[in-house]
Design an enzyme around this catalytic site. Structure first.
Site, PDB file in Angstrom:
ATOM      1  CG  HIS A 171      17.717  18.549 -33.106  1.00 24.09           C
ATOM      2  ND1 HIS A 171      18.376  17.353 -32.916  1.00 24.09           N
ATOM      3  CD2 HIS A 171      16.563  18.239 -33.779  1.00 24.09           C
ATOM      4  CE1 HIS A 171      17.665  16.364 -33.435  1.00 24.09           C
ATOM      5  NE2 HIS A 171      16.565  16.878 -33.972  1.00 24.09           N
ATOM      6  CD  GLU A 225      14.005  13.231 -31.988  1.00 23.56           C
ATOM      7  OE1 GLU A 225      14.725  13.400 -32.987  1.00 23.56           O
ATOM      8  OE2 GLU A 225      12.800  13.573 -31.951  1.00 23.56           O
ATOM      9  CD  GLU A 277      10.666  16.176 -29.574  1.00 26.35           C
ATOM     10  OE1 GLU A 277       9.627  16.881 -29.659  1.00 26.35           O
ATOM     11  OE2 GLU A 277      11.038  15.413 -30.479  1.00 26.35           O
TER      12      GLU A 277
END
EC number: 3.7.1.2
Length: 429
Positions: free
Chosen positions: A146, A212, A214
């Site tokens: 990333h 995102e 996560e």
């Protein structure tokens, strides 16, 4: 018998073969019963199959006999924070007790119909709540894939990853007040975007709303101000993990980030899954962490350098489609900086962490195209489209529902996290 990836544990509660929540898991959450004649306060629980085991009811029935929990009010609280602060001995005592009373050959709950009905609440009758009061929230940036992709997109190929990234876990202070539980809608944020030509900055609804992928770690006892946590003691302060969607407005973020980092492009909403999967449940899924070059400084050099093999998926369900489509598959094991390194670095300057604090991994992108953990990477900042069922996307549109999920595969059982969902609503007028 000790737990392991070949654990023979079985529960008297019927658990479907593909369930995320067998007796080997028992993640912790907080729920409220739906449809009660009188409003009920939130209650701690663990998930078992399609049921929530009410820990307040278990405690009231006197089923916690251990020295740490028998007289503790921790499961009569409206959040898990008190329990988290009791530390690993209490966590292990709770897990051992719950696995015992839920096991197929233990009659204390199995054969008591009235108590069983009181303690086991069908998931369909629950409203899941945020399980902790999040005092502070830190977001790290710990996937090298990333970091490299973002560097290419915004800075070009010369130095896609800053030199300091390989020396320390980079992080920033997030906004705890906008951490929300799965299922909460997301209102498209407004803010400033980058000027074009001689124009002033754009102001209005974000045109580049993104997810995102996560995971968030939940802090247990924590440390006193001024007293760092040693890297080799750090695991004693990490209770468990949740799936997290760090919603991001890329146009707002790109314009505001220099020189102090993200602000309004991130602070509007952060969604977490309702169940916290404990590190004890994840222990059978440890794997070797990536080799770090250069070697980390001594305070980040750990004896047990491990990650976890946790497959993750991202699905998007457009408003006009009846079924979601998978857009990404990644894995927690790609994390360059481990959870324990993140926590040790966080406290090395004397910063104090408290029970219920949360720190997140950053976007969990892997090396393959299909393993990229956000639309910024998947579409290369909107330069190309991806397929979402019979639609395409560069960034999220109003009505899109984003579904994150994660599940470890054991020998004959799963240890899963459920889902982390949110639907995008139009910006306010």
């Amino acid at each position: 018998m000790a737990e392991g990836s070949r654990s023979p544990l079985r529960s008297f509660v019927e658990v479907a073969p593909g369930s995320h929540f067998p007796i080997q898991n028992l993640p912790f959450g907080v729920f409220r019963r739906r449809g009660s004649p009188e409003p009920e306060p939130p209650r701690p629980a663990v998930a078992i199959g399609d049921f929530a085991l009410d820990l307040a009811a278990v405690s009231d029935a006197g089923l916690f006999h251990g020295p740490l929990l028998s007289a503790s009010p921790c499961f009569r609280q409206e959040t898990l924070n008190m329990f988290l602060g009791m530390g690993r001995p209490a966590w292990k005592e709770a897990r051992a007790t719950l696995q015992k009373i839920l096991s197929a050959d233990e009659p204390v709950l199995r054969d008591n119909e009235a108590l069983k009905k009181k303690c086991l609440v069908p998931m369909s009758d629950t409203e899941m709540l945020l399980p902790i009061t999040v005092g502070d929230y830190t977001d790290f940036f710990c996937s090298v894939h990333h970091a490299r992709n973002c560097g290419f997109i915004f800075r070009g190929p010369q130095t896609p990853v800053n030199p300091n990234w390989f020396q320390l876990p980079v992080g920033y202070h997030g906004r705890a007040s906008s951490v929300i539980v799965s299922g909460t809608d997301i209102i498209r944020p407004k803010g400033q975007g980058h000027p074009t030509g001689d124009s002033r900055p754009y102001f209005g609804p974000s045109k580049k709303l993104d997810f995102e992928l996560e995971m968030a770690a939940i802090v247990g006892p924590g440390n006193e101000l001024g007293k760092p946590i040693d890297i080799n003691d750090a695991e004693e302060h990490i209770f468990g993990l949740m799936i997290m969607n760090d919603w991001s407005a890329r146009d707002i973020q790109a314009w505001e980030t220099i020189p102090l980092g993200p602000f309004l492009g991130k602070s509007f909403s952060t969604t977490v899954s309702p169940w916290i999967v404990t590190m004890d449940a994840l222990k059978p899924f440890t794997c070797e962490a990536p080799k770090q070059e250069p070697e980390p400084l001594p305070y980040l050099a750990e004896k047990n350098h491990v990650n976890y093999d946790i497959p993750l998926e991202v699905w998007i369900k457009p408003k006009e489609q009846s079924e979601p489509s998978m857009v990404a598959k990644s894995n927690f094991k790609h994390l360059y900086w481990t959870l324990t390194q993140q926590l040790a670095h966080h406290t090395v300057n004397g910063c104090n962490l408290r029970p219920g604090d949360m720190f997140a991994t950053g976007t969990l992108s892997g090396p393959e195209t299909e393993s990229l953990g956000c639309l910024l990477e998947l579409t290369w900042n909107g330069q190309k489209e991806i397929s979402v069922g019979n639609s395409t996307r560069k960034f999220l549109e109003d009505g899109d529902e984003v579904i994150l999920t994660a599940c470890c595969k054991g020998e004959g059982y799963n240890v899963g996290f459920g889902t982390c969902t949110g639907k995008v609503l139009p910006a306010l007028p």
